[in-house]
Motif scaffolding. Structure first.
Motif, PDB file in Angstrom:
ATOM      1  N   ILE A   1       5.763 -32.929  19.645  1.00 50.53           N
ATOM      2  CA  ILE A   1       5.337 -31.685  20.313  1.00 50.53           C
ATOM      3  C   ILE A   1       6.354 -30.554  20.150  1.00 50.53           C
ATOM      4  N   VAL A   2       7.366 -30.749  19.324  1.00 51.11           N
ATOM      5  CA  VAL A   2       8.389 -29.720  19.106  1.00 51.11           C
ATOM      6  C   VAL A   2       7.814 -28.572  18.273  1.00 51.11           C
ATOM      7  N   LYS A   3       7.935 -27.357  18.770  1.00 49.35           N
ATOM      8  CA  LYS A   3       7.523 -26.160  18.017  1.00 49.35           C
ATOM      9  C   LYS A   3       8.725 -25.674  17.214  1.00 49.35           C
ATOM     10  N   GLU A   4       8.652 -25.850  15.916  1.00 49.83           N
ATOM     11  CA  GLU A   4       9.831 -25.589  15.075  1.00 49.83           C
ATOM     12  C   GLU A   4       9.988 -24.118  14.704  1.00 49.83           C
ATOM     13  N   ASN A   5       8.917 -23.360  14.749  1.00 52.61           N
ATOM     14  CA  ASN A   5       8.985 -21.977  14.258  1.00 52.61           C
ATOM     15  C   ASN A   5       8.886 -20.931  15.357  1.00 52.61           C
ATOM     16  N   GLU A   6       9.020 -21.350  16.603  1.00 54.68           N
ATOM     17  CA  GLU A   6       8.870 -20.401  17.708  1.00 54.68           C
ATOM     18  C   GLU A   6      10.189 -19.815  18.192  1.00 54.68           C
ATOM     19  N   VAL A   7      11.307 -20.383  17.739  1.00 52.74           N
ATOM     20  CA  VAL A   7      12.613 -19.910  18.189  1.00 52.74           C
ATOM     21  C   VAL A   7      13.231 -19.022  17.120  1.00 52.74           C
ATOM     22  N   ASN A   8      13.521 -17.777  17.482  1.00 51.03           N
ATOM     23  CA  ASN A   8      14.235 -16.893  16.560  1.00 51.03           C
ATOM     24  C   ASN A   8      15.689 -17.346  16.464  1.00 51.03           C
ATOM     25  N   THR A   9      16.231 -17.329  15.267  1.00 48.85           N
ATOM     26  CA  THR A   9      17.628 -17.712  15.071  1.00 48.85           C
ATOM     27  C   THR A   9      18.395 -16.588  14.393  1.00 48.85           C
TER      28      THR A   9
ATOM     29  N   GLY B   1      15.239 -34.767  20.199  1.00 51.39           N
ATOM     30  CA  GLY B   1      13.865 -34.996  19.783  1.00 51.39           C
ATOM     31  C   GLY B   1      13.385 -36.413  20.030  1.00 51.39           C
ATOM     32  N   ASN B   2      14.330 -37.360  20.032  1.00 54.61           N
ATOM     33  CA  ASN B   2      13.949 -38.754  20.258  1.00 54.61           C
ATOM     34  C   ASN B   2      13.936 -39.120  21.738  1.00 54.61           C
ATOM     35  N   GLN B   3      14.247 -38.147  22.606  1.00 52.08           N
ATOM     36  CA  GLN B   3      14.160 -38.398  24.036  1.00 52.08           C
ATOM     37  C   GLN B   3      12.718 -38.223  24.503  1.00 52.08           C
ATOM     38  N   GLY B   4      12.417 -38.763  25.678  1.00 54.50           N
ATOM     39  CA  GLY B   4      11.045 -38.746  26.155  1.00 54.50           C
ATOM     40  C   GLY B   4      10.691 -37.467  26.883  1.00 54.50           C
ATOM     41  N   PRO B   5       9.387 -37.225  27.063  1.00 54.65           N
ATOM     42  CA  PRO B   5       8.931 -36.020  27.753  1.00 54.65           C
ATOM     43  C   PRO B   5       9.367 -35.973  29.219  1.00 54.65           C
ATOM     44  N   ARG B   6       9.547 -37.143  29.860  1.00 53.88           N
ATOM     45  CA  ARG B   6       9.988 -37.142  31.254  1.00 53.88           C
ATOM     46  C   ARG B   6      11.427 -36.616  31.374  1.00 53.88           C
ATOM     47  N   VAL B   7      12.243 -36.884  30.366  1.00 54.31           N
ATOM     48  CA  VAL B   7      13.611 -36.349  30.355  1.00 54.31           C
ATOM     49  C   VAL B   7      13.563 -34.828  30.248  1.00 54.31           C
ATOM     50  N   ALA B   8      12.696 -34.340  29.367  1.00 50.45           N
ATOM     51  CA  ALA B   8      12.562 -32.884  29.198  1.00 50.45           C
ATOM     52  C   ALA B   8      12.063 -32.237  30.484  1.00 50.45           C
ATOM     53  N   LEU B   9      11.090 -32.882  31.143  1.00 48.34           N
ATOM     54  CA  LEU B   9      10.553 -32.334  32.390  1.00 48.34           C
ATOM     55  C   LEU B   9      11.628 -32.286  33.469  1.00 48.34           C
TER      56      LEU B   9
ATOM     57  N   GLU C   1      18.963 -32.122  17.276  1.00 44.63           N
ATOM     58  CA  GLU C   1      19.203 -33.450  16.704  1.00 44.63           C
ATOM     59  C   GLU C   1      20.561 -33.417  16.011  1.00 44.63           C
ATOM     60  N   LYS C   2      21.493 -34.218  16.534  1.00 47.49           N
ATOM     61  CA  LYS C   2      22.880 -34.190  16.056  1.00 47.49           C
ATOM     62  C   LYS C   2      23.424 -32.758  16.126  1.00 47.49           C
ATOM     63  N   ARG C   3      23.094 -32.075  17.223  1.00 50.31           N
ATOM     64  CA  ARG C   3      23.540 -30.722  17.552  1.00 50.31           C
ATOM     65  C   ARG C   3      22.916 -29.644  16.660  1.00 50.31           C
ATOM     66  N   LYS C   4      22.005 -30.041  15.773  1.00 52.70           N
ATOM     67  CA  LYS C   4      21.297 -29.060  14.949  1.00 52.70           C
ATOM     68  C   LYS C   4      19.972 -28.703  15.620  1.00 52.70           C
ATOM     69  N   LEU C   5      19.619 -27.420  15.564  1.00 52.75           N
ATOM     70  CA  LEU C   5      18.421 -26.938  16.234  1.00 52.75           C
ATOM     71  C   LEU C   5      17.167 -27.423  15.516  1.00 52.75           C
ATOM     72  N   LYS C   6      16.252 -28.030  16.296  1.00 53.64           N
ATOM     73  CA  LYS C   6      14.962 -28.445  15.738  1.00 53.64           C
ATOM     74  C   LYS C   6      13.849 -27.492  16.152  1.00 53.64           C
ATOM     75  N   GLY C   7      13.899 -27.013  17.397  1.00 54.77           N
ATOM     76  CA  GLY C   7      12.846 -26.131  17.882  1.00 54.77           C
ATOM     77  C   GLY C   7      12.843 -26.088  19.396  1.00 54.77           C
ATOM     78  N   VAL C   8      11.640 -25.964  19.969  1.00 54.42           N
ATOM     79  CA  VAL C   8      11.514 -25.830  21.418  1.00 54.42           C
ATOM     80  C   VAL C   8      10.295 -26.625  21.889  1.00 54.42           C
ATOM     81  N   VAL C   9      10.357 -27.139  23.119  1.00 58.54           N
ATOM     82  CA  VAL C   9       9.174 -27.733  23.744  1.00 58.54           C
ATOM     83  C   VAL C   9       8.864 -26.960  25.025  1.00 58.54           C
ATOM     84  N   HIS C  10       7.561 -26.814  25.308  1.00 61.79           N
ATOM     85  CA  HIS C  10       7.105 -26.066  26.472  1.00 61.79           C
ATOM     86  C   HIS C  10       6.584 -27.023  27.534  1.00 61.79           C
ATOM     87  N   ILE C  11       6.587 -26.579  28.789  1.00 63.32           N
ATOM     88  CA  ILE C  11       6.263 -27.461  29.901  1.00 63.32           C
ATOM     89  C   ILE C  11       4.823 -27.973  29.844  1.00 63.32           C
TER      90      ILE C  11
END
Length: 400
Positions: free
Chosen positions: A339-347, A289-297, A312-322
């Motif tokens: 920009i992390v969507k925390e409730n869009e990932v089913n677990t 989550g603390n990484q930048g959007p360019r890394v995600a892209l 974050e520390k191997r715990k799931l926070k959510g998902v980011v979309h392109i």
């Protein structure tokens, strides 16, 4: 896990001069030929296996397969004709009567199919019976017995007689009696076979709940495949006294050792047996989550994906979309957290059945995340892997 019990080259032959039966087996003679020509019955033929500490090891087979004889050789209710049973490095086969009684009282407890309760004793008295035989003082054995009754959900019934209880409750008393000794290993010989189907299923669930809490080493005998697949960490399938296959439920279902095993598992409902842990895979990639959007892209482009899981520390926070990542880059944002969507990932948890996964993954374009109770990301499940798991092995439906 370390090895708790090791069984080496174990044989059990009934009849006069049983060792002659072992010699004939080693010369390649069949069980049928030995019975016909020498009047010797081969019950266990060269059993070799290990049981890990804290494992539920199921020995299963049809009537006459040798499974109950084998389990009685483990605590020497029946003396093996040949071979070794090694518990924590000590060969039980060589123990004298005094040493063997100590093992039975403190290291191995047995739960029988027919409950084996003393009808004139109360529930409490039945549970503390083994401790009484050991000479433990009344106050201490009652305390241990009450703890065991609480573990199996029978608090409040300690003054009842066995005849006042249902079959399922009587089996709980038998289980509590075994637990009161705090044994290293529980031997359960067809322990739930005499119960009605619904009660039997409930007892299986309760055993799994107890095991999660106690982490006992359990050797469970059954003729029921569904029961074996439900409770066993590993399963040993026997036929005519011989070991046919040892493996996890997934291994036996997916890679049956021979036609006999294929026939045995034919028709098993995979959706009820396989779990998320069996079909999950590692995600292509994750970002912090603390990484930048360019890394995600960069990660999305590299792996050909439009979304990426955020941890974050191997715990799931959510998902980011392109699309959100592009906007974050245009806006000069340095972190993904906004920009992390925390409730869009089913677990789901690792033990979630595929039957449940079908519903979860059916309408979701994103992978389903498999997490533990601390929300640590263990893997992901995609719709295709769920459907693939439900397809029988090639040719399985054609086994005659």
């Amino acid at each position: 896990m370390s090895d708790k019990l090791i069984v080496k080259d174990l044989y059990k032959v009934f009849g006069k001069k049983p060792k002659r039966g072992v010699e004939l087996l080693n010369k390649g003679k069949s069980k049928e030929e030995i019975l016909r020509k020498n009047n010797l019955t081969v019950a266990v033929n060269n059993a070799n296996f290990t049981v890990k500490k804290g494992e539920v090891f199921v020995i299963m087979g049809l009537s006459g397969s040798g499974k109950s004889t084998l389990v009685r050789c483990l605590n020497r209710l029946l003396d093996p004709t040949a071979g070794e049973v090694i518990l924590d490095g000590k060969n039980i086969s060589n123990l004298n009567d005094t040493e063997l009684r100590k093992v039975r009282r403190k290291s191995m407890s047995m739960v029988f199919q027919n409950f084996a309760l003393l009808p004139s004793r109360t529930v409490l008295s039945n549970v503390e019976y083994g401790l009484e035989v050991q000479g433990i003082e009344k106050e201490e054995r009652e305390k241990k017995a009450m703890t065991a009754l609480k573990q199996v959900g029978l608090s409040g019934y300690e003054h009842n007689l066995p005849s006042q209880l249902s079959g399922g409750m009587q089996q709980r008393v038998g289980l509590a009696r075994a637990l009161a000794n705090n044994p290293d290993i529980l031997l359960m010989d067809e322990a739930f076979s005499a119960l009605d189907p619904l009660i039997r299923s409930d007892m299986q669930d309760e055993l799994l709940d107890l095991q999660e809490e106690m982490q006992k080493t359990i050797i469970f005998i059954t003729h029921d495949l569904d029961e074996a697949l439900k409770i066993g960490d590993r399963i040993m399938l026997m036929k005519d006294g011989e070991t046919v296959q040892i493996g996890t439920a997934e291994e036996i279902l997916s890679n049956p050792a021979n036609d006999y095993v294929k026939r045995f598992v034919q028709g098993v409902n995979r959706s009820e047996i396989l779990t998320a842990e069996d079909v999950m895979a590692k995600p292509f990639t994750t970002v912090g989550g603390n990484q930048g959007p360019r890394v995600a892209l960069k990660e999305m482009r590299e792996h050909g994906i439009n979304s990426v899981l955020v941890t974050e520390k191997r715990k799931l926070k959510g998902v980011v979309h392109i699309d959100d990542v592009y906007k974050a880059i245009e806006q000069g944002k340095k972190e993904l957290n906004g920009i992390v969507k925390e409730n869009e990932v089913n677990t789901v948890y690792p033990d979630t059945s595929i039957q449940e996964l079908i519903e979860v993954t059916a309408s979701d374009s994103l992978p389903t995340a498999v997490v533990n109770k601390e929300n640590k990301l263990l893997g992901v499940v995609v719709k295709g892997s769920v459907l693939e798991a439900l397809i029988p092995e090639r040719g399985e439906d054609n086994v005659s």
